[in-house]
Write a protein that holds these residues in place. Structure first.
Motif, short mmCIF file in Angstrom:
data_model
loop_
_atom_site.label_atom_id
_atom_site.label_comp_id
_atom_site.label_asym_id
_atom_site.label_seq_id
_atom_site.Cartn_x
_atom_site.Cartn_y
_atom_site.Cartn_z
N LEU A 273 74.11 109.55 -27.56
CA LEU A 273 73.53 108.22 -27.36
C LEU A 273 72.72 108.15 -26.07
N LEU A 274 73.21 108.84 -25.03
CA LEU A 274 72.49 108.86 -23.76
C LEU A 274 71.13 109.55 -23.91
N LEU A 275 71.11 110.65 -24.64
CA LEU A 275 69.85 111.36 -24.87
C LEU A 275 68.88 110.51 -25.70
N ILE A 276 69.40 109.87 -26.73
CA ILE A 276 68.55 109.02 -27.58
C ILE A 276 67.98 107.87 -26.77
N GLY A 277 68.84 107.26 -25.94
CA GLY A 277 68.39 106.14 -25.13
C GLY A 277 67.30 106.54 -24.15
N PHE A 278 67.49 107.68 -23.46
CA PHE A 278 66.50 108.11 -22.48
C PHE A 278 65.19 108.54 -23.15
N GLY A 279 65.31 109.25 -24.26
CA GLY A 279 64.11 109.67 -24.98
C GLY A 279 63.32 108.48 -25.49
N THR A 280 64.03 107.48 -26.01
CA THR A 280 63.35 106.26 -26.48
C THR A 280 62.67 105.55 -25.32
N GLY A 281 63.31 105.60 -24.15
CA GLY A 281 62.72 104.97 -22.97
C GLY A 281 61.40 105.59 -22.56
N LEU A 282 61.28 106.89 -22.73
CA LEU A 282 60.01 107.56 -22.42
C LEU A 282 58.96 107.29 -23.50
N PHE A 283 59.41 107.10 -24.72
CA PHE A 283 58.49 106.98 -25.86
C PHE A 283 58.01 105.55 -26.10
N MET B 2 71.41 98.53 -24.94
CA MET B 2 70.97 98.26 -23.58
C MET B 2 70.24 99.48 -23.01
N LEU B 3 70.82 100.68 -23.22
CA LEU B 3 70.18 101.90 -22.72
C LEU B 3 68.81 102.12 -23.36
N VAL B 4 68.73 101.89 -24.66
CA VAL B 4 67.48 102.09 -25.39
C VAL B 4 66.36 101.24 -24.80
N TYR B 5 66.72 100.05 -24.33
CA TYR B 5 65.69 99.14 -23.82
C TYR B 5 65.65 99.06 -22.29
N PHE B 6 66.58 99.72 -21.62
CA PHE B 6 66.52 99.78 -20.16
C PHE B 6 65.68 100.97 -19.69
N PHE B 7 65.84 102.10 -20.35
CA PHE B 7 65.14 103.31 -19.91
C PHE B 7 63.61 103.20 -19.95
#
Length: 511
Positions: free
Chosen positions: A108-118, A54-59
């Protein structure tokens, strides 16, 4: 297939391939790692797994809003650096205590946010390549190629995850749980490759990076998009939101591949294979099949004798390789995560087939609209879970036992043929090819110019909600008979398809 596409497409696609390889290598073993390393129940492991997705695709929504202000290119490079920090943290074996769990959640939080920017911003840049009138009719095929590149990375990920884990155990002497972290470390290396590709070929897509400074610079390769009235903007946003509502349920069902379908592979599927079936679990055999598919297309489409001869040679070499690999009496061990290689394999192998079919329909003026393709994709996904439900009648309930360390361990209770999951992944992939690349293309085409980043973020938010609902598979696992578990996903896909068809006129109006 590849002719007439902007050069920047291939650079951006390859940059995304590297990032996706690392991501899917980590994801292939993540659910099993949560249960093995921390002793979590299927439901709790599923909760963490789905929350991460969810985080990966919400960010990307936040990333899109930031990119609309600061530029897409800047957010893409910042995202890669943040993801790298997250994967590096996840790669450190800290054991299975509370501190280790907290560090893992921070990673996981860092990966999710970074993926959200990328992730979303890279796709906006791909879409902006097609603002040039000479590429206008290549948008859908371009996104199909881009989506295929994503899955090239995902194709090798499960094998990489398993082999690296085995190497850490047998050669380096790490415990089974600590060995998982070596699979996670692969993502760090893949991100280095990804950012290298991005900057080496940056000149081919620099005009799509955006930003306040770049927006003021006129570029002959871009064409200004017309301003929309408030009414047109509203119609487009409403249409996009309707599509977002539908794809929630597709991803809820589709991403069971990393959770309940992986549980099924681990606990209910035969753990060995022989003969032709065994060949399916070697990723290089799958690569050979992909070469055959593409060479066949080249053989029939090539306009020169030399091109046809090269294609024929490639086909013969791939067939010879497969013949050498065949061992009628050989038997291999089948690990649960390896089944996740079939979906990306099918995507890569079937993309030219899909493009050829829709190209032929387009030539006759009969190609379905993007919203109609999405509705068909939901029906196909429903068929996949109907197959799972039918095949699960009579199977026992999932079982666990207490292991030597006092944690619950899943018990292998049945030996269902691996062909079932191989077939289910094929059907799900047909649905994915109808829905995902077409949906991304639809967003990039319909989104109002001022809100492109936000609307692409909206697509990912819908995906995020769907991924959060993946937890349903973990909650149902062991609580209800298997056929009921699969029937839930069958039902939501059918309801979503019916809703999509009911809204079709409004959706097609903005295409």
């Amino acid at each position: 297939m590849f002719e007439g596409q902007p050069k920047g497409l291939f650079a951006l696609a390859l940059a995304n391939t590297g990032e996706r390889f690392g991501y899917y290598t980590m994801l292939a073993v993540f659910a099993l790692f949560l249960r093995a390393n921390y002793g979590l129940s299927p439901a709790l492991a599923g909760t963490i797994y789905s929350a991460f997705l969810m985080l990966v695709y919400f960010f990307p929504l936040i990333g899109g809003i930031m990119a609309d202000k600061f530029g897409f290119g800047k957010m893409v490079t910042t995202g890669i650096m943040i993801m790298f920090a997250g994967y590096l943290l996840l790669s450190v074996p800290l054991g299975g205590d509370t501190t280790a769990l907290v560090v893992m959640l921070a990673a996981l939080l860092l990966i999710g946010f970074g993926t959200g920017l990328f992730k979303g911003n890279l796709q906006v840049m791909v879409g902006d390549l097609y603002n040039d009138p000479k590429y206008k009719d290549k948008r859908d095929s371009g996104f199909s190629i881009f989506y295929m590149a994503i899955n090239i990375g995902a194709l090798f990920a499960p094998t990489a995850a398993i082999r690296i884990k085995e190497y850490a155990e047998t050669v380096l002497g790490y415990s089974s749980n600590d060995a998982y972290h070596f699979s996670f470390a692969v993502a760090c290396a893949s991100l280095i490759l990804s950012i290298a590709i991005y900057y080496v070929f940056r000149s081919t897509f620099r005009h799509t990076e955006g930003g306040a400074k770049k927006a003021a610079v006129k570029d002959d390769t871009t064409t200004a998009e017309p301003e929309l009235s408030k009414e047109e903007t509203k119609q487009r946003i409403v249409a996009l939101c309707l599509v977002f509502a539908v794809v929630i349920f597709f991803w809820m069902a589709f991403h069971q591949n990393g959770l309940s379908l992986t549980y099924f592979a681990d606990e209910f599927t035969a753990q060995s294979a022989e003969g032709l079936q065994a060949m399916c679990f070697n990723v290089w055999n799958l690569v050979a099949v992909i070469f055959i598919v593409y060479a066949l297309f080249s053989l029939f489409q090539s306009k020169t004798g030399k091109g046809k001869a090269i294609s024929a040679i490639v086909i013969c070499m791939a067939l010879a390789f497969l013949c050498l690999q065949y061992d009628a009496d050989g038997s291999i061990t089948v690990s649960a995560p390896i089944f996740q290689q079939f979906n990306p394999f099918y995507v890569v192998a079937l993309t030219p087939v899909s493009m050829a079919i829709f190209g032929a329909l387009a030539a006759k003026g009969k190609e379905p609209s993007a919203p109609r393709k999405i509705a068909y994709g939901m029906i196909v996904a429903a068929v996949a879970y109907a197959l799972m439900a039918f095949s699960s009648f009579g199977l026992p309930m999932p079982q666990t036992e207490i292991g030597p360390d006092g944690n619950p361990v899943a018990v292998h209770v049945a030996d269902v043929t691996p062909n079932l999951l191989i077939m289910v992944y094929l059907v799900l992939t047909f649905g994915e090819l109808l829905l995902s690349p077409m949906g991304i293309s639809f967003v990039s085409k319909v989104a109002p110019p001022k809100y492109k980043g936000m609307m692409m973020g909206g697509w990912f938010v819908a995906t995020a909600i769907g991924n959060q609902l993946v937890v349903v598979g973990g909650l149902l696992w062991g609580a209800v008979p298997l056929w009921i578990c699969w029937s839930v996903f069958l039902g939501v896909c059918l309801v979503a398809a019916i809703f999509m068809f009911a809204m079709m006129k409004r959706l097609e109006k903005v295409c």
